[in-house]
Design an enzyme around this catalytic site. Structure first.
Site, mmCIF file in Angstrom:
data_model
loop_
_atom_site.group_PDB
_atom_site.id
_atom_site.type_symbol
_atom_site.label_atom_id
_atom_site.label_comp_id
_atom_site.label_asym_id
_atom_site.label_seq_id
_atom_site.Cartn_x
_atom_site.Cartn_y
_atom_site.Cartn_z
ATOM 1 N N LYS A 16 47.224 41.575 41.460
ATOM 2 C CA LYS A 16 45.969 42.287 41.230
ATOM 3 C C LYS A 16 46.188 43.814 41.177
ATOM 4 O O LYS A 16 47.265 44.299 41.499
ATOM 5 C CB LYS A 16 44.966 41.915 42.318
ATOM 6 C CG LYS A 16 44.587 40.426 42.310
ATOM 7 C CD LYS A 16 44.119 39.932 40.950
ATOM 8 C CE LYS A 16 43.253 38.695 41.000
ATOM 9 N NZ LYS A 16 43.994 37.447 41.206
HETATM 10 C C1 LIG Z 1 43.028 36.184 41.831
HETATM 11 C C2 LIG Z 1 41.661 35.687 41.738
HETATM 12 C C3 LIG Z 1 41.032 35.021 42.810
HETATM 13 C C4 LIG Z 1 41.756 34.566 44.047
HETATM 14 O O1 LIG Z 1 42.482 35.489 44.702
HETATM 15 P P1 LIG Z 1 43.686 35.060 45.673
HETATM 16 O O2 LIG Z 1 43.838 36.320 46.489
HETATM 17 O O3 LIG Z 1 44.880 34.806 44.826
HETATM 18 O O4 LIG Z 1 43.244 33.924 46.495
HETATM 19 C C5 LIG Z 1 39.704 34.656 42.674
HETATM 20 N N1 LIG Z 1 39.023 34.914 41.553
HETATM 21 C C6 LIG Z 1 39.581 35.531 40.497
HETATM 22 C C7 LIG Z 1 38.753 35.807 39.287
HETATM 23 C C8 LIG Z 1 40.924 35.918 40.546
HETATM 24 O O5 LIG Z 1 41.487 36.488 39.474
#
Ligand SMILES: *Cc1c(COP(=O)(O)O)cnc(C)c1O
Length: 403
Positions: A186
């Site tokens: 992210k």
């Molecule tokens: C990455 C992501 C998540 C989940 O995040 P994690 O930290 O990997 O559990 C949820 N929603 C969206 C849209 C994402 O891109």
């Protein structure tokens, strides 16, 4: 998007502060930690970043969605409306609570279609969860007015849109609750981590307690704290928070790079007649974590995305047949494959997935190409990539000349 591309001395220094004292936990051990409270410091930074009163860090973005829903009282048998185009985490987090994910179509924003949302509302609906996919957003005014009219919680999953905004408000802060992920790919990363943000004091208090076994967090003796209700453990560790603390301070730098690279790619595609860009609602500013565009049909978008791959243009995807981001390949959900029994109510609640028509989503996701914007590219690399992309699209889309 990925903050991990730019990881260095600042992150190392924050982690070393934690290692030097050995307090890896975010709560307690006041004497030992010599003033280092990384999770608390990161929560305070994020309050400023997202212009909200309250931030609760948790262990992941998926945990953030579950904790946010639980904090707003969503649970067994409640229906939560969510989009067909998102990461699998969206329905996972809903089902963890025994609630029922109700999938509805997306439109040319690549986010929830407000009309499809309104059609899906039943007496069991408790919340609308808009996922701000690939750096942009749904039509928030329309979604907010539907939520208000039907007295529903409006939640934003802004995991992929850190830094975007709608009518001057940071994405995530527009609805009643917002969720972020700081996993490894992210915009800013903690390694693993997530956050729930809200201006609602009660939701915040619930999130704070629910994510730490129900601890009321009153006083300075953890063992003596009371437990007003049952909670679970979705805590972030100090080590993960330390990385995030260094990263959040670099967010403006990351967003500037993203925007610069995004604009170079977008400029190169603007004149191509077959290319149209995703719709960004009026008043919306993209985070520029992805550049998204449409081609005239599925055949062309498939050909272009294959030609990209063959010619070294990586990190661009057509999500139509993707295993993780689009409903077409979510067979484990449709077939309700679970390690443990699923309640009868949820089973009945999910039966619609076998027959519901999602051709409107297919129409947009089939024609879409999403290109991740990397931070580590040099400007020359981006320019070369932009030219290559434009050339490939023109070649693939050129009408066949009959000789
Ligand atoms: C990455 C992501 C998540 C989940 O995040 P994690 O930290 O990997 O559990 C949820 N929603 C969206 C849209 C994402 O891109």
């Amino acid at each position: 998007m990925p903050g991990f591309e730019l990881f260095g001395d600042l992150e190392r220094k924050e982690v070393n502060d934690v290692l030097d004292n050995g307090v890896l936990m975010r709560y307690g051990f006041d004497g030992m930690r010599k003033g280092h409270w990384k999770a608390k410091a990161l929560e305070s930074e994020l309050q400023t970043t997202f212009s909200v009163n309250h931030v609760q860090l948790v262990s992941s973005g998926t945990a953030a969605v579950s904790v946010a829903l639980a904090s707003a009282g969503v649970g067994a048998g409640d229906e939560v409306i969510m989009p067909t185009f998102t990461f699998v985490a969206s329905f996972e987090a809903i089902m963890m609570l025994g609630a029922i994910p109700i999938l509805v179509d997306v439109d040319d924003t690549l986010c929830l279609n407000p009309e499809a949302v309104e059609k899906a509302i039943t007496p069991k609906t408790k919340a609308i969860m808009v996922v701000q996919m690939c750096g942009s957003m749904g039509n928030m005014d329309a979604l907010q007015s539907i939520a208000t009219k039907h007295k529903l919680i409006l939640m934003e999953d802004a995991c992929q849109a850190t830094g975007g905004s709608y009518k001057g408000k940071p994405l995530g802060s527009v609805g009643d609750l917002g969720c972020f992920s700081f996993d490894f790919v992210k915009t800013i990363t903690c390694g693993e981590g997530g956050a729930v943000i809200t201006n609602n004091e009660n939701f915040y208090k619930n999130a704070d307690q629910f994510s730490d076994h129900g601890h009321d967090h009153v006083g300075s003796d953890r063992g003596a704290e009371t437990h007003p209700y049952i909670g679970y453990n979705f805590r972030i560790s100090e080590l993960n928070a330390a990385v995030g603390l260094a990263q959040v301070r670099r967010l403006p730098e990351f967003l500037n790079i993203q925007k610069k690279h995004f604009n170079i790619l977008r400029e190169a595609l603007i004149g191509i007649p077959e290319v149209t860009f995703r719709t960004v609602p009026e008043g919306g500013v993209e985070s520029c974590s992805f550049l998204n565009f449409f081609l005239p049909d599925l055949e062309l978008s498939t050909k272009v995305s294959n030609a990209f791959k063959e010619n070294g243009i990586d990190v661009c995807w057509n999500y139509y047949n993707n295993n993780w981001h689009y409903i077409r390949a979510w067979h484990h959900l449709k077939d309700m494959k679970s390690l443990f029994p699923i309640s009868q109510e949820v089973k009945e609640g999910l039966a619609y997935l076998k027959t519901k028509d999602f051709s409107m989503s297919d129409h947009y996701i089939g024609r879409n190409i999403s290109c991740l914007i990397k931070l580590s590219w040099t400007e020359d690399e981006v320019k070369e990539r932009a030219q290559k992309m434009a050339t490939i699209i023109k070649q693939v889309c050129a009408p066949k000349v009959v000789s």
